[in-house]
Design a protein around this motif. Structure first.
Motif: not given
Length: 116
Positions: A3-19
């Motif tokens: 996710a970080s390599e794709a340019g997602l912020a930490v909160w975006q990666a976490f939200a995506y993972s939870a959803l």
């Protein structure tokens, strides 16, 4: 990492993972977005990878009965591992408990790992 390599912020990666609690779909969608693909392509990749969840739902239907809203909530935990552990149980009530406990433990571990 993906996710970080794709340019997602930490909160975006976490939200995506939870959803979207589905490892292969998450990795595929992040790869599509990271490679410049559209959101529609990312959603399509995830949907195709998770078609097997329909079969899981059929296997688990008798153990996960109840109102539609409860079944919809429980479906968030419908992954390979929860279905495998649950379907090994002989009794529908034990099947439901195995499904839910396995799902909660894995959901928590997966999302904490994403955050870390």
């Amino acid at each position: 990492m993906a996710a970080s390599e794709a340019g997602l912020a930490v909160w975006q990666a976490f939200a995506y993972s939870a959803l979207v609690f589905a490892g292969s779909a998450q990795f595929a969608a992040v790869d599509v977005i990271g490679d410049g693909g559209s959101a529609l392509s990312a959603v399509a990749a995830g949907a195709l990878l998770n078609l097997r969840s329909l079969a899981f739902g059929v296997v688990m239907a008798s153990a996960l009965s109840g109102p539609w809203w409860r079944r919809a909530l429980w479906s968030q935990l419908m992954i390979d591992e929860t279905t495998a552990v649950a379907s090994a149980q002989p009794d529908p009530e034990l099947r439901r408990h195995a499904y839910l406990w396995t799902g909660v433990v894995l959901f928590t571990a997966w999302n904490l790992s994403t955050l870390l």
